[in-house]
Write an enzyme that holds these catalytic residues in place. Structure first.
Site, mmCIF file in Angstrom:
data_model
loop_
_atom_site.group_PDB
_atom_site.id
_atom_site.type_symbol
_atom_site.label_atom_id
_atom_site.label_comp_id
_atom_site.label_asym_id
_atom_site.label_seq_id
_atom_site.Cartn_x
_atom_site.Cartn_y
_atom_site.Cartn_z
ATOM 1 N N ASP A 135 -5.386 8.460 9.980
ATOM 2 C CA ASP A 135 -4.417 9.009 9.586
ATOM 3 C C ASP A 135 -4.951 9.995 8.643
ATOM 4 O O ASP A 135 -5.067 9.852 7.299
ATOM 5 C CB ASP A 135 -3.176 8.126 8.794
ATOM 6 N N ASP A 195 -1.205 12.619 15.559
ATOM 7 C CA ASP A 195 -1.057 12.155 14.100
ATOM 8 C C ASP A 195 0.095 10.648 14.069
ATOM 9 O O ASP A 195 0.644 10.547 13.339
ATOM 10 C CB ASP A 195 -0.461 13.140 13.284
ATOM 11 N N HIS A 219 -3.250 17.036 9.718
ATOM 12 C CA HIS A 219 -3.623 16.941 8.360
ATOM 13 C C HIS A 219 -4.902 16.401 7.824
ATOM 14 O O HIS A 219 -5.205 15.394 8.260
ATOM 15 C CB HIS A 219 -2.404 16.520 7.562
ATOM 16 N N GLU A 266 0.149 17.029 3.777
ATOM 17 C CA GLU A 266 1.275 16.184 4.660
ATOM 18 C C GLU A 266 1.526 14.981 3.903
ATOM 19 O O GLU A 266 2.958 14.714 4.011
ATOM 20 C CB GLU A 266 0.526 16.058 6.018
ATOM 21 N N GLU A 267 0.916 14.243 3.455
ATOM 22 C CA GLU A 267 1.053 13.179 2.586
ATOM 23 C C GLU A 267 2.137 13.132 1.351
ATOM 24 O O GLU A 267 2.462 12.176 0.939
ATOM 25 C CB GLU A 267 -0.002 12.126 2.333
ATOM 26 N N HIS A 277 -2.010 4.009 5.939
ATOM 27 C CA HIS A 277 -1.494 3.946 4.336
ATOM 28 C C HIS A 277 -1.716 2.484 3.800
ATOM 29 O O HIS A 277 -1.320 2.268 2.654
ATOM 30 C CB HIS A 277 0.034 4.161 4.331
ATOM 31 N N ASP A 296 -5.653 15.698 4.283
ATOM 32 C CA ASP A 296 -5.390 14.982 3.284
ATOM 33 C C ASP A 296 -4.772 13.348 3.669
ATOM 34 O O ASP A 296 -4.671 13.172 4.614
ATOM 35 C CB ASP A 296 -4.314 15.361 2.360
HETATM 36 N N1 BES Z 1 0.900 10.097 10.188
HETATM 37 C C1 BES Z 1 2.183 9.847 9.520
HETATM 38 C C2 BES Z 1 3.383 10.025 10.364
HETATM 39 C C3 BES Z 1 3.627 8.808 11.208
HETATM 40 C C4 BES Z 1 3.932 7.424 10.484
HETATM 41 C C5 BES Z 1 3.725 8.867 12.461
HETATM 42 C C6 BES Z 1 3.935 6.150 11.209
HETATM 43 C C7 BES Z 1 4.165 7.433 13.221
HETATM 44 C C8 BES Z 1 4.455 6.441 12.539
HETATM 45 C C9 BES Z 1 2.264 10.646 8.351
HETATM 46 O O1 BES Z 1 0.786 11.128 7.923
HETATM 47 C C10 BES Z 1 2.952 10.368 7.429
HETATM 48 O O2 BES Z 1 2.403 9.324 6.690
HETATM 49 N N2 BES Z 1 3.933 10.762 7.087
HETATM 50 C C11 BES Z 1 4.861 10.556 5.974
HETATM 51 C C12 BES Z 1 5.548 11.794 5.705
HETATM 52 C C13 BES Z 1 6.346 11.798 4.536
HETATM 53 C C14 BES Z 1 5.135 11.721 3.226
HETATM 54 C C15 BES Z 1 7.250 13.183 4.160
HETATM 55 C C16 BES Z 1 5.875 9.400 6.298
HETATM 56 O O3 BES Z 1 6.115 9.235 7.413
HETATM 57 O O4 BES Z 1 6.096 8.497 5.316
HETATM 58 MN MN MN Z 2 -0.476 11.286 9.314
HETATM 59 MN MN MN Z 3 0.220 9.340 6.742
#
Ligand code: BES
Ligand code: MN
Ligand code: MN
Length: 481
Positions: A133, A200, A98, A167-168, A450, A100
């Site tokens: 990320d 990711d 992603h 995605e975010e 984040h 974004d």
């Molecule tokens: N890269 C992350 C997913 C992730 C987070 C993998 C922590 C491993 C450990 C992804 O960009 C993300 O932040 N996903 C969100 C999804 C949500 C907005 C639906 C999340 O996990 O909060």
């Molecule tokens: Mn991510």
């Molecule tokens: Mn993320």
């Protein structure tokens, strides 16, 4: 090492240029959750498509429709689908990422501007929003393509790409696109895909690479309490009216205990206890409470037991309280009764939980607890977005290839992890394509996705690019045998 020396040498020789390119990507503030930045998400899509095209990838930007956000109707950023290679003798791998990012502002506590890359040569850290990320990993794939294009090397596999810009913010529109492409069978962009690779997520610590075979799902809620027609003076109205904040805090206080037990009836239904076999997996991981606490920046582990802490993240559901919109949050001591407040909370889900089933339970519980408060306020609970949990078979050839690649590049055996975070589209790929999916992370546990001062170590970016390329060669080897 099955990857040609030429390839890995090229990555080393071009490291500075690759880092500069990551700087270009970081400089585009492609924040999907901020309506005023939507133009930058489109700009990022153009930039990425241009890079892919430079290396011979055929692409198409697919519009995903419109979205209501902050009272406006906005175009959703496009997904970029791409393809390179059509050799029927080679395996076909689909790559997802992603472009974004999460919001960031220097005033949040960043040491440098979040959207200007700050490369600290002494520590080898590349700071900037999106560094880990997920722009660094996406650019890792670009580095692999760049090397093969420039050196005129054939790729060892056919590649397909799916990059998104939402995605975010819950991947709006993407599920429908994947389902419709999958339904086109041989005519669709995903025709012939043998396996999926997603980069990711992050290592479990700062020293051991990992392969990831599970992700938790998510269900996100907003709980609104309102009543007064406007914010009120607490001296004039305090004591004579029902107050929205008081009701909200009471309800939010009934969702989860301090030690993480979720209080919603039925949420744990169907979740299997870990058997001896599974417990052993946590024992085998290179991980300590110290790893957790140094990545989190505080002595806050909720258990002294390594495996309890790991299971809390990898295989149990959790509920987090994220914030309250509309509550007074400025400096000083304002004596106000906020008129309408939105409490935000979400659950991380594990099999067999689904957002649909959990939502029924959450709504029933919050409604009954609100009724017990016996106020004359208004309550509205809304499900904002979610995704199902995902677990894959880590003995599949896709994982074997990544394991060999990790051993070749890092001279280490990877940890096998399930992640606490969510990438909802993973299960959409699994359901629609019916192929194995493997997560092959680039960054470390302390990257701060984040968070403020998000970073990617230059060594992870460069070795990670070699890892992604070497993985493709290992997949290529399987086809030959
Ligand atoms: N890269 C992350 C997913 C992730 C987070 C993998 C922590 C491993 C450990 C992804 O960009 C993300 O932040 N996903 C969100 C999804 C949500 C907005 C639906 C999340 O996990 O909060
Ligand atoms: Mn991510
Ligand atoms: Mn993320």
């Amino acid at each position: 090492m099955v990857a040609p020396q030429q390839f890995t040498d090229f990555i080393d020789q071009n490291a500075d240029r690759f880092i500069q390119r990551l700087g270009e990507a970081i400089a585009i503030p492609s924040i999907s959750g901020d309506a005023s930045r939507r133009g930058d998400v489109f700009k990022m899509a153009d930039w990425l498509e241009g890079q892919l095209n430079k290396y011979g990838v055929k692409t198409e930007k697919i519009p995903l429709g419109k979205q209501q956000i902050e009272g406006q109707t906005l175009d959703l950023p496009p997904a970029i689908l791409g393809r390179i290679g059509d050799d029927p003798k080679k395996k076909t791998i689909l790559l997802y990422g992603h472009f974004d990012v999460q919001p960031a502002d220097k005033s949040d506590g960043w040491d440098h501007e979040p959207f200007q890359m700050h490369y600290d040569k002494a520590s080898g850290k590349i700071f900037g929003r999106g560094s880990t990320d997920d722009k660094g990993p996406i650019l890792g794939w670009l580095n692999v393509l760049d090397a093969h294009h420039t050196l005129k090397l054939d790729l060892p596999v056919n590649l397909r790409f799916c990059f998104e810009g939402m995605e975010e913010s819950g991947s709006e529109g993407l599920d429908e696109l994947i389902a419709s492409e999958a339904a086109k069978k041989e005519q669709g962009w995903f025709a012939g895909v043998d396996a999926v690779c997603i980069s990711d997520n992050y290592w479990l610590n700062t020293r051991t690479p990992c392969l990831t075979y599970g992700l938790r799902g998510i269900a996100y809620y907003q709980l609104n309490i309102s009543g007064p027609g406007a914010d009120l003076h607490s001296g004039i109205y305090g004591g004579s009216v029902f107050e929205p904040m008081t009701a909200l805090i009471t309800l939010m206080g009934k969702l989860v205990t301090q030690d993480g037990r979720i209080l919603i009836p039925g949420v744990y239904d169907g979740i299997q206890a870990a058997d001896a076999n599974e417990l052993k997996k946590y024992e085998d991981l290179d991980y300590s409470i110290d790893d957790l606490e140094s990545a989190a920046g505080g002595k806050i582990a909720n258990s002294a037991e390594r495996s309890t802490v790991l299971m809390g993240r990898m295989r149990n559901p959790s509920l987090s309280l994220h914030g309250i919109e509309g509550a007074y949050s400025g400096a000083g001591a304002k004596t106000v009764i906020p008129a309408s407040v939105n409490g935000k909370f979400s659950l991380r889900l594990v099999p067999p939980q689904t957002p649909e089933d959990i939502t029924k339970k959450v709504i029933a519980y919050v409604e009954s607890e609100f009724a017990k408060l016996n106020t004359r306020l208004n309550m509205k609970i809304e499900y904002l977005h979610g995704g199902k949990p995902w677990v894959a078979d880590p003995s599949h050839w896709n994982f074997e290839a990544a394991k060999k690649a990790t051993e070749a590049v890092y001279l280490q055996t990877p940890n096998y992890t399930r992640e606490g975070g969510s990438i909802p589209v993973t299960l959409t790929f699994a359901d629609n394509l019916g192929v194995n999916i493997m997560l092959l992370p680039m960054g470390r546990a302390d990257d701060g996705a984040h968070s403020t001062n998000e970073k990617l170590d230059a060594s992870n970016f460069i070795k990670g690019s070699k890892l992604l390329g070497t993985y493709l060669y290992e997949v290529g080897e399987i086809t030959k045998s």
